[in-house]
Write a protein that holds these residues in place. Structure first.
Motif, PDB file in Angstrom:
ATOM      1  N   ALA A 219     -58.847  -7.523  -9.935  1.00  0.00           N
ATOM      2  CA  ALA A 219     -60.228  -7.953 -10.192  1.00  0.00           C
ATOM      3  C   ALA A 219     -61.097  -7.803  -8.943  1.00  0.00           C
ATOM      4  O   ALA A 219     -62.267  -7.402  -9.036  1.00  0.00           O
ATOM      5  N   VAL A 220     -60.527  -8.107  -7.765  1.00  0.00           N
ATOM      6  CA  VAL A 220     -61.309  -7.984  -6.525  1.00  0.00           C
ATOM      7  C   VAL A 220     -61.549  -6.508  -6.198  1.00  0.00           C
ATOM      8  O   VAL A 220     -62.648  -6.118  -5.780  1.00  0.00           O
ATOM      9  N   VAL A 221     -60.534  -5.672  -6.416  1.00  0.00           N
ATOM     10  CA  VAL A 221     -60.714  -4.233  -6.170  1.00  0.00           C
ATOM     11  C   VAL A 221     -61.789  -3.676  -7.113  1.00  0.00           C
ATOM     12  O   VAL A 221     -62.637  -2.874  -6.703  1.00  0.00           O
ATOM     13  N   ASP A 222     -61.773  -4.137  -8.352  1.00  0.00           N
ATOM     14  CA  ASP A 222     -62.787  -3.706  -9.327  1.00  0.00           C
ATOM     15  C   ASP A 222     -64.194  -4.023  -8.802  1.00  0.00           C
ATOM     16  O   ASP A 222     -65.102  -3.185  -8.860  1.00  0.00           O
ATOM     17  N   VAL A 223     -64.362  -5.217  -8.251  1.00  0.00           N
ATOM     18  CA  VAL A 223     -65.679  -5.620  -7.736  1.00  0.00           C
ATOM     19  C   VAL A 223     -66.065  -4.760  -6.519  1.00  0.00           C
ATOM     20  O   VAL A 223     -67.210  -4.315  -6.402  1.00  0.00           O
ATOM     21  N   MET A 224     -65.100  -4.512  -5.626  1.00  0.00           N
ATOM     22  CA  MET A 224     -65.415  -3.697  -4.432  1.00  0.00           C
ATOM     23  C   MET A 224     -65.818  -2.277  -4.830  1.00  0.00           C
ATOM     24  O   MET A 224     -66.794  -1.715  -4.307  1.00  0.00           O
ATOM     25  N   ILE A 225     -65.069  -1.706  -5.771  1.00  0.00           N
ATOM     26  CA  ILE A 225     -65.396  -0.344  -6.224  1.00  0.00           C
ATOM     27  C   ILE A 225     -66.777  -0.326  -6.877  1.00  0.00           C
ATOM     28  O   ILE A 225     -67.593   0.566  -6.612  1.00  0.00           O
ATOM     29  N   ALA A 226     -67.047  -1.339  -7.694  1.00  0.00           N
ATOM     30  CA  ALA A 226     -68.356  -1.406  -8.361  1.00  0.00           C
ATOM     31  C   ALA A 226     -69.480  -1.493  -7.332  1.00  0.00           C
ATOM     32  O   ALA A 226     -70.535  -0.861  -7.486  1.00  0.00           O
ATOM     33  N   GLU A 227     -69.233  -2.266  -6.271  1.00  0.00           N
ATOM     34  CA  GLU A 227     -70.258  -2.402  -5.221  1.00  0.00           C
ATOM     35  C   GLU A 227     -70.528  -1.069  -4.520  1.00  0.00           C
ATOM     36  O   GLU A 227     -71.679  -0.725  -4.242  1.00  0.00           O
ATOM     37  N   VAL A 228     -69.447  -0.341  -4.229  1.00  0.00           N
ATOM     38  CA  VAL A 228     -69.607   0.952  -3.545  1.00  0.00           C
ATOM     39  C   VAL A 228     -70.398   1.924  -4.426  1.00  0.00           C
ATOM     40  O   VAL A 228     -71.306   2.616  -3.957  1.00  0.00           O
ATOM     41  N   LEU A 229     -70.068   1.942  -5.724  1.00  0.00           N
ATOM     42  CA  LEU A 229     -70.761   2.879  -6.624  1.00  0.00           C
ATOM     43  C   LEU A 229     -72.218   2.491  -6.825  1.00  0.00           C
ATOM     44  O   LEU A 229     -73.094   3.348  -6.904  1.00  0.00           O
ATOM     45  N   GLU A 230     -72.464   1.200  -6.880  1.00  0.00           N
ATOM     46  CA  GLU A 230     -73.850   0.772  -7.066  1.00  0.00           C
ATOM     47  C   GLU A 230     -74.663   1.026  -5.797  1.00  0.00           C
ATOM     48  O   GLU A 230     -75.792   1.514  -5.857  1.00  0.00           O
ATOM     49  N   HIS A 231     -74.062   0.720  -4.651  1.00  0.00           N
ATOM     50  CA  HIS A 231     -74.782   0.912  -3.391  1.00  0.00           C
ATOM     51  C   HIS A 231     -75.001   2.398  -3.099  1.00  0.00           C
ATOM     52  O   HIS A 231     -76.077   2.812  -2.679  1.00  0.00           O
ATOM     53  N   GLY A 232     -73.961   3.213  -3.359  1.00  0.00           N
ATOM     54  CA  GLY A 232     -74.027   4.629  -2.989  1.00  0.00           C
ATOM     55  C   GLY A 232     -74.758   5.509  -3.993  1.00  0.00           C
ATOM     56  O   GLY A 232     -75.430   6.473  -3.618  1.00  0.00           O
ATOM     57  N   LEU A 233     -74.608   5.187  -5.282  1.00  0.00           N
ATOM     58  CA  LEU A 233     -75.140   6.083  -6.325  1.00  0.00           C
ATOM     59  C   LEU A 233     -76.088   5.387  -7.287  1.00  0.00           C
ATOM     60  O   LEU A 233     -76.674   6.047  -8.153  1.00  0.00           O
ATOM     61  N   GLY A 234     -76.202   4.074  -7.176  1.00  0.00           N
ATOM     62  CA  GLY A 234     -77.013   3.348  -8.150  1.00  0.00           C
ATOM     63  C   GLY A 234     -76.367   3.306  -9.527  1.00  0.00           C
ATOM     64  O   GLY A 234     -77.037   3.056 -10.522  1.00  0.00           O
ATOM     65  N   VAL A 235     -75.051   3.540  -9.581  1.00  0.00           N
ATOM     66  CA  VAL A 235     -74.341   3.551 -10.861  1.00  0.00           C
ATOM     67  C   VAL A 235     -73.686   2.197 -11.095  1.00  0.00           C
ATOM     68  O   VAL A 235     -72.997   1.680 -10.225  1.00  0.00           O
TER      69      VAL A 235
END
Ligand SMILES: [Zn+2]
Length: 258
Positions: A219-235
């Motif tokens: 669950a924590v890895v899911d949140v970190m990955i989501a943060e990277v994608l949102e910050h980097g690509l707005g996805v």
């Protein structure tokens, strides 16, 4: 000129009476759209090749507008095992949606093509995973590797802010990755084991995804990955979106997390 290509079908959207607009991922052109005329008629020769999750050889005929016409398709790999179990089907939906949203149009990445080919193959014979699709080890492994393909890999081995060796106790996509106690205010607290789990998913092959990530860290890895994608690509992944393998974001969110 008609173009012969291999492709993975990422998405199929109903169009008109019997057609489907496909999102395809090809090795040479990256993500492209094409219309499969008549593909939703039961007896259509295109029906099997226009299903999300299959790998096909097809011909793309230039269309009058921007949309190419998908024809002459043959199945190279049906990945039939995906349809044999609901957990695999949901995970495949999450992988295809991630690829659709993260990989830009007409920007080829042979690594991404290989990644998707391998991921769908592994998933079609994967062990059971009772939790939510977003926490499936193969889904998280694919997303971690899509981050690498996109050039967004955060620092996970030392503090992204001061370069210190750790312990690493927080994570901030805007700060560049993992953070030491002194710099932790630049991100959100994160379990050091989960930060290591993220690094393992990046570094180890897809086939080791179940060993690389303890379920307690998913669950924590899911949140970190989501943060990277949102910050980097707005996805933002995991929101209800159009049909991927017929699922909705809600169905995945509602599935039991344990
Ligand atoms: Zn630091």
């Amino acid at each position: 000129m008609p173009e012969e290509t291999e492709a993975i079908v990422l998405r199929s959207v109903r169009y008109g009476e019997a057609d489907a607009v496909l999102a395809l991922y090809t090795p040479d052109r990256g993500r492209v759209s094409a219309i499969a005329k008549g593909a939703r008629r039961p007896k259509s020769k295109l029906a099997a090749a226009a299903q999300p999750g299959v790998r096909v050889a097809a011909t793309l005929h230039p269309g009058r507008g921007e949309l190419a016409r998908f024809g002459g398709a043959t199945l190279l790999e049906p990945n039939a095992g995906i349809w044999a179990r609901a957990d695999r089907l949901r995970a495949a939906g999450a992988i295809l949606e991630s690829a659709y949203r993260v990989l830009p149009e007409e920007d080829p990445s042979p690594e991404a093509y290989t990644l998707l080919t391998r991921a769908l193959g592994l998933l079609s014979r994967a062990q059971e995973h009772p939790g939510a699709a977003d926490l499936h080890p193969i889904v998280l492994s694919v997303r971690a590797k899509l981050i690498v393909v996109s050039g967004l890999l955060p620092e996970l081995g030392r503090c992204a802010s001061c370069g210190g060796g750790g312990p690493l106790v927080a994570f901030g996509a805007g700060a560049g990755g993992a953070l030491c106690p002194d710099c932790a205010g630049l991100g959100q607290p994160a379990d050091p084991a989960a930060i290591d789990g993220f690094a393992q998913l990046v570094g180890r092959p897809l086939s080791e995804a179940f060993d690389a990530l303890a379920a307690s860290n998913a669950a924590v890895v899911d949140v970190m990955i989501a943060e990277v994608l949102e910050h980097g690509l707005g996805v933002r992944l995991g929101r209800p979106s159009s049909k991927v393998l017929g699922r909705t974001g809600r169905a995945v969110r509602d599935s039991p997390a344990g």
